[in-house]
Design a protein around this motif. Structure first.
Motif, PDB file in Angstrom:
ATOM      1  N   ASP A 237     -36.890 -14.749  -1.008  1.00 15.45           N
ATOM      2  CA  ASP A 237     -36.024 -13.807  -1.513  1.00 15.45           C
ATOM      3  C   ASP A 237     -34.900 -13.085  -0.803  1.00 15.45           C
ATOM      4  O   ASP A 237     -33.714 -12.771  -1.025  1.00 15.45           O
ATOM      5  CB  ASP A 237     -36.811 -13.055  -2.665  1.00 15.45           C
ATOM      6  CG  ASP A 237     -37.071 -13.499  -3.925  1.00 15.45           C
ATOM      7  OD1 ASP A 237     -36.467 -14.398  -4.162  1.00 15.45           O
ATOM      8  OD2 ASP A 237     -37.632 -12.907  -4.590  1.00 15.45           O
ATOM      9  N   ARG A 238     -35.486 -12.628   0.486  1.00 12.08           N
ATOM     10  CA  ARG A 238     -34.578 -11.978   1.355  1.00 12.08           C
ATOM     11  C   ARG A 238     -33.691 -12.918   1.957  1.00 12.08           C
ATOM     12  O   ARG A 238     -32.505 -12.395   2.092  1.00 12.08           O
ATOM     13  CB  ARG A 238     -35.700 -11.292   2.677  1.00 12.08           C
ATOM     14  CG  ARG A 238     -34.878 -10.238   3.356  1.00 12.08           C
ATOM     15  CD  ARG A 238     -33.713 -10.595   4.366  1.00 12.08           C
ATOM     16  NE  ARG A 238     -34.452 -11.793   5.228  1.00 12.08           N
ATOM     17  CZ  ARG A 238     -33.650 -12.802   6.295  1.00 12.08           C
ATOM     18  NH1 ARG A 238     -32.575 -12.423   5.921  1.00 12.08           N
ATOM     19  NH2 ARG A 238     -34.482 -13.415   6.711  1.00 12.08           N
ATOM     20  N   ARG A 239     -33.877 -13.810   2.231  1.00  9.22           N
ATOM     21  CA  ARG A 239     -33.139 -15.042   2.797  1.00  9.22           C
ATOM     22  C   ARG A 239     -31.891 -15.183   1.733  1.00  9.22           C
ATOM     23  O   ARG A 239     -30.595 -15.254   2.022  1.00  9.22           O
ATOM     24  CB  ARG A 239     -33.524 -16.363   3.236  1.00  9.22           C
ATOM     25  CG  ARG A 239     -32.756 -17.162   3.768  1.00  9.22           C
ATOM     26  CD  ARG A 239     -33.426 -18.656   4.138  1.00  9.22           C
ATOM     27  NE  ARG A 239     -33.964 -19.194   2.654  1.00  9.22           N
ATOM     28  CZ  ARG A 239     -33.297 -19.716   1.784  1.00  9.22           C
ATOM     29  NH1 ARG A 239     -32.039 -19.829   1.853  1.00  9.22           N
ATOM     30  NH2 ARG A 239     -33.974 -20.133   0.701  1.00  9.22           N
ATOM     31  N   THR A 242     -29.665 -11.845   1.216  1.00  7.40           N
ATOM     32  CA  THR A 242     -28.984 -11.707   2.224  1.00  7.40           C
ATOM     33  C   THR A 242     -27.621 -12.620   2.433  1.00  7.40           C
ATOM     34  O   THR A 242     -26.585 -12.329   2.420  1.00  7.40           O
ATOM     35  CB  THR A 242     -29.585 -11.583   3.653  1.00  7.40           C
ATOM     36  OG1 THR A 242     -30.630 -10.928   3.467  1.00  7.40           O
ATOM     37  CG2 THR A 242     -28.642 -11.321   4.749  1.00  7.40           C
ATOM     38  N   GLU A 243     -27.938 -13.937   2.173  1.00 11.21           N
ATOM     39  CA  GLU A 243     -27.012 -14.945   2.302  1.00 11.21           C
ATOM     40  C   GLU A 243     -25.881 -14.928   1.042  1.00 11.21           C
ATOM     41  O   GLU A 243     -24.818 -14.859   1.269  1.00 11.21           O
ATOM     42  CB  GLU A 243     -27.710 -16.374   2.438  1.00 11.21           C
ATOM     43  CG  GLU A 243     -28.352 -16.742   3.883  1.00 11.21           C
ATOM     44  CD  GLU A 243     -29.037 -17.988   3.572  1.00 11.21           C
ATOM     45  OE1 GLU A 243     -29.020 -18.777   2.562  1.00 11.21           O
ATOM     46  OE2 GLU A 243     -29.748 -18.269   4.790  1.00 11.21           O
ATOM     47  N   SER A 244     -26.393 -14.600  -0.095  1.00  9.72           N
ATOM     48  CA  SER A 244     -25.531 -14.496  -1.169  1.00  9.72           C
ATOM     49  C   SER A 244     -24.724 -13.214  -1.295  1.00  9.72           C
ATOM     50  O   SER A 244     -23.590 -13.139  -1.742  1.00  9.72           O
ATOM     51  CB  SER A 244     -26.340 -14.624  -2.492  1.00  9.72           C
ATOM     52  OG  SER A 244     -27.055 -13.372  -2.540  1.00  9.72           O
ATOM     53  N   LEU A 246     -23.730 -11.788   1.508  1.00 10.32           N
ATOM     54  CA  LEU A 246     -22.697 -12.036   2.495  1.00 10.32           C
ATOM     55  C   LEU A 246     -21.502 -12.897   1.824  1.00 10.32           C
ATOM     56  O   LEU A 246     -20.416 -12.716   2.211  1.00 10.32           O
ATOM     57  CB  LEU A 246     -23.261 -12.505   3.718  1.00 10.32           C
ATOM     58  CG  LEU A 246     -24.084 -11.567   4.604  1.00 10.32           C
ATOM     59  CD1 LEU A 246     -24.787 -12.270   5.768  1.00 10.32           C
ATOM     60  CD2 LEU A 246     -23.209 -10.664   5.328  1.00 10.32           C
ATOM     61  N   ALA A 247     -21.954 -13.803   1.112  1.00 10.97           N
ATOM     62  CA  ALA A 247     -21.170 -14.899   0.757  1.00 10.97           C
ATOM     63  C   ALA A 247     -20.328 -14.451  -0.584  1.00 10.97           C
ATOM     64  O   ALA A 247     -19.005 -14.557  -0.747  1.00 10.97           O
ATOM     65  CB  ALA A 247     -21.759 -16.265   0.234  1.00 10.97           C
ATOM     66  N   ASP A 248     -20.911 -13.671  -1.628  1.00 14.31           N
ATOM     67  CA  ASP A 248     -20.330 -13.529  -2.774  1.00 14.31           C
ATOM     68  C   ASP A 248     -20.439 -12.084  -3.416  1.00 14.31           C
ATOM     69  O   ASP A 248     -20.086 -11.570  -4.506  1.00 14.31           O
ATOM     70  CB  ASP A 248     -21.166 -14.464  -3.759  1.00 14.31           C
ATOM     71  CG  ASP A 248     -20.803 -15.909  -3.431  1.00 14.31           C
ATOM     72  OD1 ASP A 248     -19.717 -16.455  -3.039  1.00 14.31           O
ATOM     73  OD2 ASP A 248     -21.654 -16.626  -3.456  1.00 14.31           O
ATOM     74  N   GLY A 249     -21.023 -11.204  -2.503  1.00 19.70           N
ATOM     75  CA  GLY A 249     -21.307  -9.949  -2.937  1.00 19.70           C
ATOM     76  C   GLY A 249     -22.494  -9.735  -3.765  1.00 19.70           C
ATOM     77  O   GLY A 249     -23.536 -10.402  -3.850  1.00 19.70           O
ATOM     78  N   PRO A 250     -22.836  -8.304  -3.836  1.00 17.16           N
ATOM     79  CA  PRO A 250     -24.009  -7.922  -4.535  1.00 17.16           C
ATOM     80  C   PRO A 250     -23.977  -8.338  -5.900  1.00 17.16           C
ATOM     81  O   PRO A 250     -22.961  -8.522  -6.507  1.00 17.16           O
ATOM     82  CB  PRO A 250     -24.033  -6.503  -4.634  1.00 17.16           C
ATOM     83  CG  PRO A 250     -22.403  -6.135  -4.392  1.00 17.16           C
ATOM     84  CD  PRO A 250     -21.973  -7.223  -3.487  1.00 17.16           C
ATOM     85  N   GLY A 251     -25.257  -8.664  -6.490  1.00 18.45           N
ATOM     86  CA  GLY A 251     -25.603  -9.066  -7.907  1.00 18.45           C
ATOM     87  C   GLY A 251     -25.265 -10.719  -7.967  1.00 18.45           C
ATOM     88  O   GLY A 251     -25.631 -11.073  -9.243  1.00 18.45           O
ATOM     89  N   SER A 252     -25.306 -11.501  -6.760  1.00 16.11           N
ATOM     90  CA  SER A 252     -25.102 -12.872  -6.988  1.00 16.11           C
ATOM     91  C   SER A 252     -26.347 -13.821  -6.678  1.00 16.11           C
ATOM     92  O   SER A 252     -26.202 -14.858  -6.905  1.00 16.11           O
ATOM     93  CB  SER A 252     -23.842 -13.050  -6.109  1.00 16.11           C
ATOM     94  OG  SER A 252     -24.015 -12.876  -4.977  1.00 16.11           O
TER      95      SER A 252
END
Length: 258
Positions: A237-239, A242-244, A246-252
């Motif tokens: 879940d951390r991976r 973090t990746e989402s 960086l890519a799409d912002g919080p909540g994604s």
């Protein structure tokens, strides 16, 4: 099979669902050693189930719990009380040990051991006609599991007032003190609690459990936070988070609970 506690998983939820622990000892849901033990065992079952995202503790439409079963306590000797105190104290605190977010849905009366159980929840939602209190002092006793938790929640001064006096608190004062988090019409208590719990069905289970562990560590929370924070770097879940982020912002993020 438990006699006084039921455990159900709500239907129609996502892969990770809301569990409902229900106190079922009518007519007043008085707390005795057996009820507390059964609730702790049900909580252990929930804690070990990765399909459970959050937990609701409920009594029924009329009463959450009107307090301790004094008929059981009246005949105890000091030695007998000493022998059962440790187990009973742990059982009454069982909600606080759950890794999932927990909410107490409180109707009617929430007194004595019933309030001690509810104090272990992360959130307390009550009807606007509810009365709460720790009246054990009126029976020549003290709360076994609730004093420290109450003091941390509302402060030592207000906590001493409630424990020393044994008085009842109504909804408005309970909210002002911080004893409860939300006050709703009586008929809406259960629905409001389920709605809050459902917020976590797609949440990061390991991070939520880590946050709960730090809160529960009390004065050792700083050290516990270091351990929990570091361990999260080994979770899926951390991976994903973090990746989402960086890519799409919080909540994604689409968390998987691992």
């Amino acid at each position: 099979m438990a006699e006084f506690v039921t455990l159900d998983l709500l239907e129609g939820a996502p892969a990770r669902r809301v569990a409902v622990l229900r106190i079922a000892r009518p007519p007043m849901n008085l707390v005795n050693a057996q009820l507390a033990r059964e609730l702790a065992r049900a909580a252990d079952t929930v804690a070990a189930d990765p399909a459970v995202a959050a937990v609701v503790l409920y009594g029924d439409e009329r009463v959450f719990s009107a307090g301790d079963d004094l008929t059981e306590l009246a005949g105890l000797s000091a030695d007998q009380a000493r022998a059962m105190a440790g187990d009973l104290q742990r059982d009454l605190g069982c909600l606080a040990r759950l890794p999932q977010p927990t909410v107490a849905a409180i109707t009617g009366y929430c007194l004595g051991g019933g309030l001690e159980l509810a104090l272990g929840a992360d959130r307390r939602i009550i009807g606007d006609n509810v009365k709460l209190g720790l009246p054990q002092i009126k029976a020549g006793l003290i709360p076994l599991a609730g004093i420290r938790r109450l003091s941390l929640l509302i402060g030592p001064g207000p906590a001493k007032d409630l424990v020393y006096s044994g008085r009842f608190v109504e909804a408005d004062e309970a909210r002002t003190l911080g004893l409860v988090d939300e006050v709703v019409p009586p008929d809406d208590v259960y629905t409001a609690a389920v709605h809050w719990a459902q917020r976590f069905t797609d949440g990061p289970a390991r991070a939520l459990a880590a946050a709960k562990a730090v809160f529960e560590a009390g004065p050792h929370g700083l050290d516990r936070a270091q351990t929990e924070w570091s361990d999260l770097f080994g979770t899926e879940d951390r991976r994903i988070g973090t990746e989402s982020y960086l890519a799409d912002g919080p909540g994604s993020a689409a968390f998987v609970g691992r």
